[in-house]
Design a protein around this motif. Structure first.
Motif, short mmCIF file in Angstrom:
data_model
loop_
_atom_site.label_atom_id
_atom_site.label_comp_id
_atom_site.label_asym_id
_atom_site.label_seq_id
_atom_site.Cartn_x
_atom_site.Cartn_y
_atom_site.Cartn_z
N SER A 31 0.86 -1.30 0.11
CA SER A 31 0.01 0.11 -0.04
C SER A 31 1.05 1.20 -0.03
O SER A 31 0.48 2.25 -0.57
CB SER A 31 -0.92 -0.05 1.08
OG SER A 31 -0.35 -0.09 2.46
N ALA A 36 -16.83 -0.14 -2.64
CA ALA A 36 -16.84 0.29 -1.22
C ALA A 36 -15.37 -0.24 -0.73
O ALA A 36 -14.82 0.19 0.16
CB ALA A 36 -18.10 -0.32 -0.83
N ALA A 37 -15.25 -1.58 -1.30
CA ALA A 37 -14.03 -2.35 -0.58
C ALA A 37 -12.83 -1.41 -0.87
O ALA A 37 -12.11 -1.39 -0.15
CB ALA A 37 -13.92 -3.73 -1.10
N GLY A 38 -12.67 -1.16 -2.14
CA GLY A 38 -11.58 -0.54 -2.57
C GLY A 38 -11.37 0.75 -1.91
O GLY A 38 -10.34 1.25 -1.38
N LEU A 39 -12.54 1.54 -1.46
CA LEU A 39 -12.48 2.76 -1.04
C LEU A 39 -11.91 2.56 0.71
O LEU A 39 -11.07 3.50 0.89
CB LEU A 39 -14.01 3.56 -0.82
CG LEU A 39 -14.05 4.20 -1.96
CD1 LEU A 39 -15.74 4.61 -2.00
CD2 LEU A 39 -13.15 5.50 -2.27
N LEU A 40 -12.52 1.48 1.32
CA LEU A 40 -12.13 1.46 2.69
C LEU A 40 -10.83 0.80 2.75
O LEU A 40 -10.02 1.20 3.59
CB LEU A 40 -13.07 0.16 3.20
CG LEU A 40 -14.60 0.37 3.42
CD1 LEU A 40 -15.38 -0.63 3.83
CD2 LEU A 40 -14.60 1.65 4.50
N VAL A 41 -10.58 0.02 1.85
CA VAL A 41 -8.80 -0.41 1.75
C VAL A 41 -7.91 0.70 1.60
O VAL A 41 -6.93 0.94 2.37
CB VAL A 41 -8.79 -1.47 0.70
CG1 VAL A 41 -7.19 -1.87 0.70
CG2 VAL A 41 -9.52 -2.81 1.27
N GLY A 42 -8.24 1.49 0.59
CA GLY A 42 -7.22 2.90 0.53
C GLY A 42 -7.28 3.63 1.52
O GLY A 42 -6.05 3.87 2.29
N PHE A 43 -8.62 3.93 2.18
CA PHE A 43 -8.44 4.71 3.28
C PHE A 43 -7.91 4.23 4.39
O PHE A 43 -6.87 4.72 5.10
CB PHE A 43 -9.80 5.12 3.62
CG PHE A 43 -9.97 6.47 4.72
CD1 PHE A 43 -10.38 7.72 4.11
CD2 PHE A 43 -9.76 6.28 5.83
CE1 PHE A 43 -10.32 8.86 4.78
CE2 PHE A 43 -10.04 7.46 6.70
CZ PHE A 43 -10.06 8.80 6.17
N GLY A 44 -8.20 3.08 4.91
CA GLY A 44 -7.77 2.36 5.77
C GLY A 44 -6.30 2.27 5.89
O GLY A 44 -5.47 2.17 7.05
N THR A 45 -5.66 1.51 4.97
CA THR A 45 -4.25 1.30 4.63
C THR A 45 -3.46 2.74 4.90
O THR A 45 -2.33 2.68 5.64
CB THR A 45 -3.61 0.64 3.37
OG1 THR A 45 -4.38 1.35 2.28
CG2 THR A 45 -4.35 -0.85 3.27
N ARG A 46 -3.79 3.88 4.64
CA ARG A 46 -3.18 5.23 4.62
C ARG A 46 -3.25 5.38 6.05
O ARG A 46 -2.39 6.07 6.75
CB ARG A 46 -3.81 6.17 3.77
CG ARG A 46 -3.66 6.16 2.41
CD ARG A 46 -1.91 5.69 1.95
NE ARG A 46 -1.10 6.85 2.33
CZ ARG A 46 0.14 6.64 2.77
NH1 ARG A 46 0.71 5.53 2.76
NH2 ARG A 46 1.00 7.54 2.84
N MET A 47 -4.55 5.52 6.77
CA MET A 47 -4.58 5.70 8.01
C MET A 47 -3.81 4.87 9.01
O MET A 47 -3.17 5.58 9.93
CB MET A 47 -6.20 5.48 8.49
CG MET A 47 -6.57 6.25 9.81
SD MET A 47 -8.14 6.19 10.12
CE MET A 47 -8.49 6.81 11.64
N CYS A 62 -0.55 -2.57 5.15
CA CYS A 62 -1.60 -3.75 4.75
C CYS A 62 -1.01 -5.07 5.19
O CYS A 62 -0.16 -5.14 6.15
CB CYS A 62 -2.06 -3.52 3.32
SG CYS A 62 -0.54 -3.65 2.11
#
Lengths: 146, 145
Positions: free
Chosen positions: A37, A90-101, A105
């Motif tokens: 990520s 939705a999965a992509g948005l969550l994975v992108g946001f969550g891995t930055r935060m 990953c």
């Protein structure tokens, strides 16, 4: 849900070894963590620091090349995707946001961080594993199974 | 140049490992996460296989002055477990459980002819961008106080 043909445990282990060798190679030669990520964020300009951008690009391009090599000469993975378009988005948005935060990953925290017993990576891995289990349990056994 | 080559080889090995172990197949990942269903242990074996060489390499670094082609190791030294880490991890895990894709398998999986990994990676980029926007906004509000 379609069941997968069981994967030979030795094949799973061998695939894992390749991933671990990749991480070991990058660490020993370039001193970097093989966090995907983070590499993707560098390539796309989302992260301002970390692995030099052209190196991150080389790494990210290597991923599909490696997959092609296996596909051509070793084994052809059977890909089964059952998720709908909105679910994938939705999965992509969550994975992108969550891995930055959360700064990583499955590769950076789950493989590299756990390998060096980093307290942050152990905590992050426990966190994403737990919500992964919960989301699948809810989706498959509470919603779909109800 | 040497680092770029190392990065490319690393990516190739990593992508090969993901394809060989079938982690590019979201159904396989979801079956691992499905502990109340027909549980598939493959992902756990992949993790074990990956951690062994990586852990050995990390132990090696303690005896090295630096990496072969660099002056120092860039290993994160932060040991503070904060809310960002746990909540970020939880959000990532939720997305992972939703479709069975995490960043590596989605990118390696782009070569198998399906559109889904492309849609996922595009959305992942948007998610990262949203995080950056929200973070910049937060930093500005903090600076204004």
């Amino acid at each position: 849900m379609p069941a997968n043909a069981p994967l030979d445990p030795l094949v799973a282990l061998a695939g894992g070894l390749l991933i671990g060798l990749a991480a070991a190679f990058l660490l020993l030669f370039s001193g970097r963590i093989a966090g995907i990520s983070g590499m993707f964020a560098r390539v796309t300009g989302i992260a301002d620091s970390g692995t030099p951008r052209k190196d991150a690009l080389a790494f990210v391009l290597g991923l599909p090349i490696g997959a092609v090599i296996v596909n051509l000469w070793i084994r052809q993975p059977e890909i089964v995707v059952t998720s709908s378009v909105p679910l994938i988005i939705a999965a992509g948005l969550l994975v992108g946001f969550g891995t930055r935060m959360g700064n990583g990953c499955t590769s950076g925290h789950g493989v590299c961080g756990v390998s060096r017993l980093s307290p942050r990576s152990l905590a992050a891995t426990a966190s994403f594993m737990l919500t992964g289990f919960v989301v699948v349990a809810v989706a498959r056994h509470l919603i779909a199974g109800a | 140049m040497r680092q770029t080559f190392i990065a490319l080889v690393t990516g190739i090995l990593f992508g090969a490992g993901l394809a060989l172990s079938d982690m590019v197949n979201p159904a396989r990942v979801l079956a691992f996460l499905d502990i109340f269903g027909a549980w598939d242990p493959a992902l756990a074996l992949v993790m074990v296989g990956a951690i062994i060489p990586s852990a050995i390499a990390y132990q090696f670094t303690r005896k090295m002055n630096g990496p072969v082609f660099e002056t120092k190791f860039f290993v994160p030294e932060n040991r503070i477990i904060d809310r960002q880490l746990i909540i970020g991890g939880a959000i990532f895990g939720a997305g992972w459980g939703l479709a069975g894709y995490c960043p590596g398998p989605a990118m390696a999986g782009m070569v198998f002819g399906d559109w889904q990994p492309f849609a996922f990676v595009a959305a992942m980029f948007a998610g990262m961008w949203l995080h950056r926007l929200s973070n910049d906004g937060f930093a500005r509000r903090k600076a204004a106080i």
